[in-house]
Motif scaffolding. Structure first.
Motif, PDB file in Angstrom:
ATOM      1  N   UNK A 153       0.900  -1.291   0.177  1.00  0.00           N
ATOM      2  CA  UNK A 153      -0.134  -0.077   0.123  1.00  0.00           C
ATOM      3  C   UNK A 153       0.889   1.182   0.040  1.00  0.00           C
ATOM      4  N   UNK A 154       1.964   1.118   0.648  1.00  0.00           N
ATOM      5  CA  UNK A 154       2.907   2.339   0.548  1.00  0.00           C
ATOM      6  C   UNK A 154       3.354   2.660  -0.603  1.00  0.00           C
ATOM      7  N   UNK A 203       0.490  12.832  -9.037  1.00  0.00           N
ATOM      8  CA  UNK A 203      -0.181  14.044  -8.549  1.00  0.00           C
ATOM      9  C   UNK A 203       0.510  15.238  -8.624  1.00  0.00           C
ATOM     10  N   UNK A 204       1.905  15.019  -8.271  1.00  0.00           N
ATOM     11  CA  UNK A 204       2.823  16.045  -8.314  1.00  0.00           C
ATOM     12  C   UNK A 204       3.319  16.569  -9.856  1.00  0.00           C
ATOM     13  N   UNK A 205       3.451  15.345 -10.583  1.00  0.00           N
ATOM     14  CA  UNK A 205       3.690  15.607 -12.035  1.00  0.00           C
ATOM     15  C   UNK A 205       2.460  16.535 -12.732  1.00  0.00           C
ATOM     16  N   UNK A 206       1.249  16.077 -12.275  1.00  0.00           N
ATOM     17  CA  UNK A 206       0.199  16.928 -12.871  1.00  0.00           C
ATOM     18  C   UNK A 206      -0.003  18.058 -12.375  1.00  0.00           C
ATOM     19  N   UNK A 225       3.399   6.136  -5.519  1.00  0.00           N
ATOM     20  CA  UNK A 225       3.264   6.169  -6.956  1.00  0.00           C
ATOM     21  C   UNK A 225       2.082   7.243  -7.296  1.00  0.00           C
ATOM     22  N   UNK A 226       1.017   7.389  -6.441  1.00  0.00           N
ATOM     23  CA  UNK A 226      -0.133   8.273  -6.713  1.00  0.00           C
ATOM     24  C   UNK A 226       0.501   9.715  -6.284  1.00  0.00           C
ATOM     25  N   UNK A 227       1.163   9.748  -5.337  1.00  0.00           N
ATOM     26  CA  UNK A 227       1.694  11.024  -4.854  1.00  0.00           C
ATOM     27  C   UNK A 227       2.577  11.453  -5.979  1.00  0.00           C
TER      28      UNK A 227
END
Length: 125
Positions: A74-75, A85-88, A80-82
């Motif tokens: 889960x970490x 989101x930062x790239x977006x 990966x999601x963070x």
């Protein structure tokens, strides 16, 4: 009942298609058509599913087990999601910065054109 009309229309459409493909009219299948023999009747009955076993001509190969990638922790998913989101956000900030620069450049050109009293030829009527 609406479904009965739809069924009858589908049957009529199917018969018309069959007749156009074969090039002849099948007098037996048309409802209400006079038939030459008294035994020529069509009866619609419900058919239940029938299963039949067919021997394959050669033995089928056994399916190979599919190797799945290891499950993510889960970490790992969270990091990966963070990162995504930062790239977006960086991408959106770049777009906004480019829009602001374009707007500022356009306004500068417009102000320069307004302040520059260059003589224009008179408009012809």
């Amino acid at each position: 009942m609406k479904w009965i009309r739809e069924r009858d229309a589908l049957i009529a459409q199917t018969l018309a298609f069959v007749q156009s493909v074969t090039g002849k009219k099948d007098e037996i299948l048309q409802p209400g058509a006079p038939s030459d023999s008294p035994a020529a009747t069509v009866e619609i009955v419900a058919v239940e599913a029938v299963t039949a076993e067919i021997d394959p001509p050669h033995p089928t190969p056994q399916p190979q087990p599919v190797k799945l990638p290891p499950a993510r922790a889960s970490g790992d998913f969270r990091s990966e999601m963070q990162a995504r989101i930062a790239n977006f956000r960086k991408h959106q900030e770049r777009f906004e910065r480019e829009r602001e620069e374009y707007c500022a450049a356009t306004l500068t050109k417009l102000r320069a054109a307004i302040c520059d009293p260059s003589p224009r030829p008179p408009a012809e009527k």
